[in-house]
Design a protein around this motif. Structure first.
Motif, mmCIF file in Angstrom:
data_model
loop_
_atom_site.group_PDB
_atom_site.id
_atom_site.type_symbol
_atom_site.label_atom_id
_atom_site.label_comp_id
_atom_site.label_asym_id
_atom_site.label_seq_id
_atom_site.Cartn_x
_atom_site.Cartn_y
_atom_site.Cartn_z
ATOM 1 N N LEU A 171 2.200 -16.151 17.527
ATOM 2 C CA LEU A 171 3.189 -16.682 16.534
ATOM 3 C C LEU A 171 4.508 -15.968 16.621
ATOM 4 C CD1 LEU A 171 0.823 -17.751 13.331
ATOM 5 C CD2 LEU A 171 1.673 -19.249 15.178
ATOM 6 N N GLY A 172 4.226 -14.917 16.408
ATOM 7 C CA GLY A 172 5.560 -13.939 16.363
ATOM 8 C C GLY A 172 6.101 -13.895 17.622
ATOM 9 N N ALA A 173 5.547 -14.010 18.786
ATOM 10 C CA ALA A 173 6.092 -13.907 20.158
ATOM 11 C C ALA A 173 6.799 -15.251 20.224
ATOM 12 C CB ALA A 173 5.155 -13.663 21.168
ATOM 13 N N VAL A 199 7.744 -7.630 18.113
ATOM 14 C CA VAL A 199 6.928 -8.177 16.896
ATOM 15 C C VAL A 199 6.029 -7.220 16.582
ATOM 16 C CG1 VAL A 199 5.418 -10.039 16.461
ATOM 17 C CG2 VAL A 199 7.203 -10.428 18.050
ATOM 18 N N ILE A 200 5.655 -6.875 15.070
ATOM 19 C CA ILE A 200 4.857 -6.306 14.624
ATOM 20 C C ILE A 200 3.718 -7.071 13.786
ATOM 21 C CG2 ILE A 200 4.242 -4.298 12.888
ATOM 22 C CD1 ILE A 200 7.314 -3.375 13.529
ATOM 23 N N THR A 245 13.772 -7.035 14.317
ATOM 24 C CA THR A 245 12.071 -7.126 14.804
ATOM 25 C C THR A 245 11.417 -7.949 13.835
ATOM 26 O OG1 THR A 245 12.148 -4.736 15.504
ATOM 27 C CG2 THR A 245 10.182 -5.343 14.526
ATOM 28 N N ILE A 246 10.480 -8.577 14.303
ATOM 29 C CA ILE A 246 9.644 -9.595 13.739
ATOM 30 C C ILE A 246 8.380 -8.951 13.016
ATOM 31 C CG2 ILE A 246 8.637 -11.711 13.663
ATOM 32 C CD1 ILE A 246 11.573 -11.983 14.093
ATOM 33 N N PRO A 261 15.918 -5.668 10.047
ATOM 34 C CA PRO A 261 17.155 -5.391 10.399
ATOM 35 C C PRO A 261 17.327 -4.128 11.529
ATOM 36 C CG PRO A 261 17.165 -4.423 8.251
ATOM 37 C CD PRO A 261 15.678 -5.309 8.359
ATOM 38 N N THR A 262 16.557 -4.298 12.555
ATOM 39 C CA THR A 262 16.669 -3.269 13.550
ATOM 40 C C THR A 262 17.699 -3.717 14.588
ATOM 41 O OG1 THR A 262 14.836 -4.231 14.931
ATOM 42 C CG2 THR A 262 14.469 -2.773 13.533
ATOM 43 N N ARG A 263 18.093 -2.494 15.501
ATOM 44 C CA ARG A 263 19.030 -2.842 16.548
ATOM 45 C C ARG A 263 18.628 -2.574 17.745
ATOM 46 N NH1 ARG A 263 24.604 0.185 14.213
ATOM 47 N NH2 ARG A 263 25.089 -1.474 12.753
#
Length: 374
Positions: free
Chosen positions: A174-176, A237-238, A152-153, A146-148
């Motif tokens: 995948l995240g991208a 994406v992390i 963020t994935i 829950p970032t603003r």
């Protein structure tokens, strides 16, 4: 018959042409009552078509309590995976509710699977029934933090405890694809979770992954990030291994619960504190809602030939409803296709290793084994 025949009455597609969500009604700490209540909310409040997969008698009784017998169909599945069962349960119980739900997606009768059941069981069953997309080494669990101003994935959040550097590069793809399709971020920033921002920080796995990510075409790799940056929005994406990602995710969830518990205790300490809490109750409720994992619908298992959403095991009706809404949105935005498109140019690249076997063909309507998965 354990799997639905093609003549079974299934719900129509919605106005946008999206098939219904196959909801594993027997998975979760509060199944089936809370699962059914969540399905009713998804249908009535959000217009998401849902079909319940599980034992007919308890589901029929639960639907009757909501006066929803004519609104949500039931697909029979007499077996269920227990919450304490691991990946091998998918082989021991081939006709479980999660297996039937996956079969409905594979056959085209549902657009996505939602389950609050055992994560290991859902991942294993999804891999067995839906199969990995061509070129995918391992599917990964993606969670929206829950970032603003946008989430963020984080992936992998628990599907793969041990990985190779090449897998972390693929997790980044995948995240991208997820961030592009669902968050409308044209060029997602990729960060690698480790113990320091310098390229040489971390173990052998992370150092090699850093080299590969920096050289990977099509990735906007911004470098290493540390644990204290998970909620700062420094990356879209992390990527990390499933062991580290799961520990990080549960640490954040526990920290949020602890913070709100302490805040509540503080606001009850004095009359002035209680008055201040009343004056700020709207903001506090908004903050609690933004940080509540149930509001965000759950995690997404990326890399399969079908959409799979894994809700929190302790999900109540609200969390189940949110998971169904998320699954419908993922299907509408074509996340599976977007992942395939992103990976297609790199399937022959040495980073991907051996290609995955092609997806199984759909069952023929005239096949005598039509009701059973391959």
């Amino acid at each position: 018959m354990p799997f639905p025949a093609r003549g079974d009455r299934l719900p129509d597609t919605d106005a946008a042409g999206v098939p219904p969500i196959a909801l594993d009604a027997m998975g979760g700490d509060h199944a089936p009552d809370e699962i059914v209540a969540g399905a009713v909310r998804a249908v009535r409040e959000h217009g998401v078509p849902v079909l319940l997969v599980g034992a007919p008698r308890p589901l029929h009784e639960a639907l009757a309590r909501h006066d929803a017998l004519t609104e949500i169909p039931i697909v029979r599945a007499e077996e269920a995976l227990a919450m304490d069962e691991g990946a091998l349960a998918s082989l021991r119980r081939p006709r479980s509710s999660i297996a039937v739900a996956c079969h409905l997606v594979r056959r085209g009768d549902a657009c996505a699977v939602v389950s609050a059941g055992s994560t290991a069981g859902v991942v294993a069953t999804g891999k067995l029934r839906l199969r990995s997309q061509p070129g995918v080494l391992r599917p990964a669990i993606a969670v929206a933090l829950p970032t603003r101003p946008v989430p963020t994935i984080l992936l992998d959040a628990g599907a793969n405890a041990e990985v190779k550097p090449e897998m972390l590069v693929q997790f980044a793809h995948l995240g991208a694809a997820y961030a592009q399709a669902c968050l409308d971020i044209p060029d997602p920033r990729i960060g690698l979770l480790t113990i320091g921002s310098e390229p040489e920080k971390g173990n052998k796995l992370v150092r090699r992954a850093h080299e590969l990510l920096a050289a990977a075409p099509g990735l906007n790799f911004t470098g290493n990030i540390e644990g204290h940056d998970l909620l700062t929005g420094v990356a879209d994406v992390i990527v990390t291994d499933g062991f580290t990602g799961n520990v990080a995710l549960k640490t954040m969830e526990g920290s949020v619960r602890y913070a709100f518990s302490e805040l509540g205790a503080t606001l009850r300490e004095s009359h002035a504190a209680r008055l201040g809490g009343l004056l700020q109750r709207r903001r506090l409720r908004g903050l609690h809602r933004r940080l509540d994992p149930e509001v965000h619908g759950g995690a997404v298992l990326l890399g399969l030939n079908g959409t799979v959403v894994i809700a929190h095991g302790a999900s109540r009706a609200g969390g189940v409803s949110a998971a169904c809404v998320l699954a419908a949105e993922l299907a509408r935005r074509g996340v599976v296709a977007r992942v395939g498109e992103r990976l297609a140019p790199s399937r022959s690249h040495r980073l991907w290793g051996r290609p995955s076997p092609p997806a199984p063909p759909p069952a023929s309507p005239s096949s005598p084994g039509d009701g059973h998965p391959g």
